[in-house]
Design a protein around this motif. Structure first.
Motif, PDB file in Angstrom:
ATOM      1  N   SER A  18       7.490   9.139  -9.663  1.00 25.60           N
ATOM      2  CA  SER A  18       8.733   9.914  -9.530  1.00 25.60           C
ATOM      3  C   SER A  18       8.545  11.336 -10.048  1.00 25.60           C
ATOM      4  O   SER A  18       9.005  12.304  -9.427  1.00 25.60           O
ATOM      5  CB  SER A  18       9.857   9.245 -10.323  1.00 25.60           C
ATOM      6  OG  SER A  18      10.053   7.941  -9.869  1.00 25.60           O
TER       7      SER A  18
ATOM      8  N   ASP B  18       3.061  11.130   0.499  1.00 22.63           N
ATOM      9  CA  ASP B  18       3.279  10.256  -0.652  1.00 22.63           C
ATOM     10  C   ASP B  18       2.254   9.125  -0.582  1.00 22.63           C
ATOM     11  O   ASP B  18       2.373   8.199   0.218  1.00 22.63           O
ATOM     12  CB  ASP B  18       4.717   9.710  -0.618  1.00 22.63           C
ATOM     13  CG  ASP B  18       5.029   8.859  -1.841  1.00 22.63           C
ATOM     14  OD1 ASP B  18       4.080   8.372  -2.487  1.00 22.63           O
ATOM     15  OD2 ASP B  18       6.228   8.676  -2.143  1.00 22.63           O
TER      16      ASP B  18
ATOM     17  N   GLN C 131       1.652   4.517  -2.987  1.00 24.75           N
ATOM     18  CA  GLN C 131       1.316   3.118  -2.683  1.00 24.75           C
ATOM     19  C   GLN C 131       0.031   2.988  -1.874  1.00 24.75           C
ATOM     20  O   GLN C 131      -0.697   2.008  -2.007  1.00 24.75           O
ATOM     21  CB  GLN C 131       2.452   2.476  -1.869  1.00 24.75           C
ATOM     22  CG  GLN C 131       3.754   2.442  -2.602  1.00 24.75           C
ATOM     23  CD  GLN C 131       4.357   1.029  -2.652  1.00 24.75           C
ATOM     24  OE1 GLN C 131       3.654   0.030  -2.614  1.00 24.75           O
ATOM     25  NE2 GLN C 131       5.664   0.970  -2.737  1.00 24.75           N
TER      26      GLN C 131
HETATM   27  N1  PMP Z   1       6.675   6.922  -4.083  1.00 21.68           N
HETATM   28  C1  PMP Z   1       6.530   5.696  -3.579  1.00 21.68           C
HETATM   29  C2  PMP Z   1       6.053   5.523  -2.175  1.00 21.68           C
HETATM   30  C3  PMP Z   1       6.796   4.577  -4.355  1.00 21.68           C
HETATM   31  O1  PMP Z   1       6.634   3.353  -3.856  1.00 21.68           O
HETATM   32  C4  PMP Z   1       7.236   4.770  -5.684  1.00 21.68           C
HETATM   33  C5  PMP Z   1       7.527   3.586  -6.592  1.00 21.68           C
HETATM   34  N2  PMP Z   1       7.875   2.419  -5.977  1.00 21.68           N
HETATM   35  C6  PMP Z   1       7.387   6.074  -6.162  1.00 21.68           C
HETATM   36  C7  PMP Z   1       7.081   7.123  -5.334  1.00 21.68           C
HETATM   37  C8  PMP Z   1       7.864   6.329  -7.551  1.00 21.68           C
HETATM   38  O2  PMP Z   1       6.923   5.953  -8.508  1.00 21.68           O
HETATM   39  P1  PMP Z   1       7.330   5.556  -9.997  1.00 21.68           P
HETATM   40  O3  PMP Z   1       8.032   4.247  -9.953  1.00 21.68           O
HETATM   41  O4  PMP Z   1       6.028   5.517 -10.726  1.00 21.68           O
HETATM   42  O5  PMP Z   1       8.195   6.626 -10.547  1.00 21.68           O
END
Ligand code: PMP
Length: 752
Positions: A438, A567, A570
C-alpha cells in the motif's frame, strides 16, 4: 591389509587356530570373521593406529562392565590367557570378540512386540551404563552425537540438491532454537549412540544382540531413544505409530520426563540430517560404499515425510505413548477467538466458515493447534516457503548487528538495491523502499502526479492496490465493492480486459475501447497522470490481461505522457514461472513498478522501482523518508529471498509445477462443466466456477474452498462474484502437492 600369517599369529595367544577367515566392513579397524575347527565364530579387530588405543580401551572396558547386566549379547572382548584384553604387535593392537549370530533388525519383520522390545533393550543398556563415567569418552566430540550436530554443518554443502539442503538447514535450525537450549538441563549419560537397525540383532520378537560400540558418547540420554527410533522407523508407512511402540518399551523400563519426550520431535530429524550430511560427504570423497550409504534414500524420504507432520501431533502422540497427558491448546484457541472479538473490528476478516488456528509452519505446510497439517496452496507472501531457515538467519543476524534507517550509509541498502535492480530492464534503475504494498502504491502515485503535474487517474475494473485512502481511491475492487462509495471524481475505471469466452481480437478490442474512453476524457480536457494495473488481476479473479492489450494501449499512453504503473505486488518475483515480472507477459516496460508481499517472504517490505527521470523529478526540495523502508534487516530478508530463488531455481519450479497443475485442472474441467475457466501462469492460478447457465457459481466455489480446507488444503476465492478458486502457493510447492489438490478437488466435485 594384514595377511593370513599375521592373523594366525594374532590368534595364537587365544589358542585359536583359524579354519577360515573372511574380511568384514570396518571404519577405523580391519575386521575379520574367524571360524575355528569346531565352527566357533569370532571377530578379530586389528587397529593400525596406536592413537586410537585410549578410546578403544575405554569402549572395551565399558562393554565389559555392562555385558553381564544385559538381556542380550554384546561384543565383549575375549581375554588373552593372562587376562589382557588386547594383543599388541609392532605398533598395532588387536582384540577378539565372539561373533554374535542373529537376524539384523533392518531385515526383521517389525511387529509391535519387536518395536517395544527395541525400546526396552535401549533402556536396559542405558540402565547398565547409568553410573559409569569415563573422561576419555566424555571429552570427545563425535559428529554422530546429536548434541554436536554443528560438526555436520560444513557438510551441508556436499548435498547437491538445494531443496534437500534447505530441509537439513531447517531441521538443524529447529534443533538449535527449540531443543539445544534445553540440553544443559537434561540428564546426561554414556549412551551407545548408534542404536541403528544394522547394529541390532533379533530373533523372533526379541532383541538378542547389540554390536558396534564405536560411537559411545556422553550425551543427553534422550538421544539414545531418538537414535533407536530414527533408524527403526525408516521406510515405515506410519513412522509415528512405530516410534510410539519404541517409546512405550523404553519408558516402561527407564522413564524420561515429558520435556525429554517432546524433544524427540527435533532430535529424530536432526539425526537423519547428520546421516544425510555424512552420506553426502562420503559420496563427494568417493567413500560411498554400500555400507555408508545404506540409509541415505530412506533417510531423505523420512525427512520429507517429517516436514509434513505437525509438531503438535508428533509431540502429543509421543507424550501419550510415554504415559503423559497431551498438551492441550484449546484454551489458547478459545482465548484467540475472545480477543479477536474484544480488540478488533469485525472489518478484519477471517478465512473459512470455521477459521484455522495456526501454531507454526514450514515451507508449503502450516500446522494448526489440533495437530493437523495443512498443505498451503494459497499463501503467496511466503514466496520461498514458510519459515525458510536462510531467511530466519538473515533477519536474526542483521537484527543483532544493526537496524537503522536510510539517513545513514550501510552496506545492506545499496547491495540489495543493486541486486534487485539487476532483475529489471535497464530503464528501471531507481528504487524507493517502503514497508508495504500500500505504501508503495501511495508513493508511486505521488511520483506519477509529481512528474506529470496532473491529478486524474486511470484504473482497471476490479483492481486492488492498497489499504490507504489513496489505495482505496484507485481500487475498484473496494470502491465498487461492498461498503464502497463508488469511484472518486478523479478516478476513471477502464474495463478489465478479460478474454474468457472472448476471441483472439479481445486484447485489441479492449485496448481500442480504453483508448476511446481516454480520448473522451481528453476531449473534456482531462489528461490522466497514470494508469495502474496488475498484469494478472488477482482480486479480479486471477485474470491475465488479454494478449496485446498493453502492447497496443501503452504507445497511446506514452504519446500522451500518461505513466504506466505496473502493480507487481502479487505477480512479481518469479511466481508466474515463465516470466520473472508480469509486465514481461505483455512485452512492455512500465514507467513505475510497485513491489510488496513476497519481496521479503513476509517480512514487511515494499518498493517502487522507476526511471531516473521520474525519481530525479521527485527531488523538489521535500525530503522523502520512510522510518522502516529499506532498513538493513528488511534488506537482508529481501536479499535472502533473491538468493533462495536463484539457489533453489524456484522460478523454474513455478513454471514446471504450474504447467503440470494447469494440465491436471484442464483434465478435470473435461469431467466437470462447473469448471468454467482455468487460468493464470506458473503458481498464480484461478479456477472459475459457473452454473449450468454459465453464470458465476459463488455458492459452489465457497463449498469447495471450505471442503478443501476440511481436507487440510488451503485455498481461497476471489473475483467480483467470489466464484474463482485461487491457488498461489509458496514456490517450493511440488507436482505431488499439485496432484494432491486436484485429487481432493475431484473427490469434492464428485460428492457435490
Ligand atoms: N497491490 C496488490 C495487487 C495487492 O494484492 C495488495 C495486497 N493484497 C497490495 C497492493 C497492498 O499491499 P499491502 O497489503 O502490503 O499494503
Amino acid at each position: 591389509m594384514i595377511d593370513r600369517k599375521k592373523i594366525i599369529a594374532l590368534l595364537e595367544p587365544f589358542s585359536i587356530v583359524p579354519a577360515h577367515t573372511e574380511r568384514l566392513d570396518g571404519y577405523i579397524s580391519e575386521n575379520y570373521l574367524v571360524v575355528d575347527a569346531e565352527n566357533k565364530k569370532f571377530v578379530l579387530k586389528n587397529y593400525a593406529d596406536p592413537a586410537d588405543f585410549t578410546l578403544i580401551h575405554a569402549e572395551t572396558s565399558l562393554i565389559q562392565s555392562v555385558s553381564g547386566k544385559l538381556p542380550f549379547k554384546v561384543p565383549d572382548a575375549i581375554p588373552v590367557q593372562n587376562s589382557l584384553l588386547f594383543v599388541y604387535t609392532d605398533g598395532s593392537f588387536s582384540r577378539l570378540m565372539p561373533f554374535i549370530e542373529g537376524l539384523f533388525f533392518a531385515e526383521a519383520d517389525h511387529s509391535d512386540e519387536l518395536l517395544i522390545n527395541l525400546g526396552k533393550a535401549a533402556a536396559s543398556l542405558d540402565l547398565a551404563l547409568k553410573d559409569l563415567r569415563n573422561a576419555d569418552i566424555e571429552s570427545r566430540k563425535l559428529f554422530w552425537d546429536i548434541q554436536h550436530y554443528r560438526l555436520s554443518k560444513p557438510r551441508i554443502g556436499y548435498i547437491r540438491h538445494a531443496g534437500q539442503r534447505k530441509l537439513v538447514e531447517y531441521f538443524f535450525d529447529q534443533l538449535e532454537q527449540f531443543a539445544c537450549p534445553e540440553f544443559p538441563f537434561l540428564p546426561h549419560s554414556i549412551i551407545h549412540n548408534d542404536f541403528n537397525d544394522w547394529n541390532i540383532l533379533t530373533e523372533g520378537n526379541n532383541i538378542t544382540g547389540l554390536l558396534d560400540f564405536g560411537d559411545i558418547a556422553y550425551s543427553p540420554r534422550i538421544n539414545e531413544l531418538a537414535i533407536a527410533i530414527t533408524y527403526a522407523i525408516l521406510a515405515k508407512e506410519n513412522p509415528v505409530a512405530a516410534a510410539k511402540k519404541i517409546i512405550e518399551g523404553y519408558q516402561s523400563a527407564y522413564p524420561f520426563s515429558a520435556k525429554e519426550i517432546q524433544l524427540l520431535y527435533y532430535l529424530i530429524p536432526a539425526r537423519l540430517c547428520i546421516s544425510v550430511c555424512s552420506s553426502a560427504e562420503a559420496k563427494s570423497a568417493r567413500r560411498d560404499s554400500d555400507y555408508v550409504l545404506i540409509s541415505e534414500k530412506p533417510a531423505w524420504d523420512l525427512l520429507e515425510r517429517w516436514i509434513t507432520l505437525s509438531p503438535v501431533l508428533v509431540k502429543n502422540e509421543f507424550l501419550s505413548a510415554a504415559g503423559f497427558n497431551p498438551v492441550d491448546l484449546s484454551p489458547s484457541k478459545e482465548q484467540a477467538v475472545l480477543r479477536r472479538k474484544k480488540y478488533f473490528s469485525p472489518a478484519m476478516g477471517l478465512s473459512y466458515r470455521e477459521p484455522v488456528h495456526i501454531t507454526s509452519s514450514a515451507f508449503q505446510y502450516m500446522y494448526d493447534a489440533d495437530g493437523n497439517t495443512y498443505l498451503d496452496a494459497y499463501n503467496n507472501i511466503p514466496l520461498v516457503g514458510h519459515c525458510h531457515p536462510y531467511i530466519s538467519r538473515a533477519i536474526s543476524n542483521q537484527a543483532r548487528l544493526l537496524n537503522t534507517n536510510t539517513r545513514y550509509h550501510y552496506t545492506a541498502l545499496g547491495s540489495y538495491a543493486e541486486k534487485l535492480l539487476s532483475y529489471f530492464p535497464e530503464k528501471l534503475n531507481k528504487v524507493f523502499f517502503v514497508n508495504s504494498g500500500s505504501a508503495a502504491t501511495d508513493l508511486a502515485i505521488r511520483l506519477a502526479k509529481n512528474f506529470t503535474g496532473r491529478d486524474h487517474q486511470l484504473v482497471l475494473k476490479h483492481g486492488y492496490h492498497g489499504n490507504t485512502q489513496i489505495g482505496i481511491d484507485i481500487s475498484s475492487y473496494k470502491f465498487d465493492g461492498r461498503g464502497g462509495k463508488g469511484n472518486p471524481e478523479i478516478t476513471h475505471t477502464l474495463p478489465l480486459p478479460k478474454i474468457y469466452n472472448g476471441t483472439n481480437e479481445s486484447g485489441r478490442a479492449y485496448a481500442a475501447e480504453a483508448i476511446n474512453q481516454i480520448e473522451e476524457l481528453m476531449a473534456k480536457n482531462i489528461i490522466p497522470a497514470f494508469f495502474i494495473a496488475e498484469m494478472i488481476s488477482g482480486c479480479g479473479g486471477q485474470v491475465p490481461l488479454a494478449d496485446q492489450y498493453l502492447k497496443i494501449l501503452f504507445p497511446f499512453l506514452q504519446k500522451n505522457k500518461i505513466l504506466l504503473i505496473a502493480d507487481e505486488v502479487q505477480t512479481g518475483f518469479g511466481r508466474l514461472g515463465h516470466h520473472f515480472w508480469g509486465f514481461e507477459m505483455q512485452g512492455i516496460i512500465p514507467d513505475l513498478v510497485i513491489l510488496g508481499k513476497p519481496m521479503a517472504n513476509g517480512h514487511p517490505m515494499g518498493a517502487v522501482v522507476t526511471t531516473t527521470e521520474i525519481a530525479d523529478a521527485f527531488a523538489n526540495g521535500m525530503e522523502f523518508f520512510s522510518s522502516f523502508g529499506g532498513n538493513p534487516v528488511s534488506c537482508e530478508a529481501a536479499r535472502a529471498v533473491l538468493h533462495i530463488l536463484e539457489e533453489e531455481q524456484l522460478q523454474q519450479q513455478a513454471a514446471e509445477t504450474g504447467d503440470y497443475y494447469i494440465a491436471l485442472l484442464n483434465d478435470l474441467q473435461k469431467k466437470y462443466p462447473v469448471l468454467g475457466d482455468i487460468r493464470g501462469s506458473g503458481l498464480f492460478l484461478g479456477v472459475e466456477f459457473i452454473t449450468e447457465k454459465n453464470e458465476p457459481n459463488t455458492e459452489l466455489a465457497s463449498v469447495v474452498v471450505n471442503r478443501l480446507k476440511d481436507n487440510f488444503i488451503l485455498t481461497s476465492t476471489d473475483g467480483p462474484f467470489n466464484n474463482v478458486l485461487k491457488s498461489k502457493p509458496p514456490l517450493c510447492f511440488t507436482k505431488k502437492n499439485a496432484k494432491e489438490v486436484v485429487t481432493r478437488l475431484d473427490e469434492i466435485l464428485k460428492a457435490v
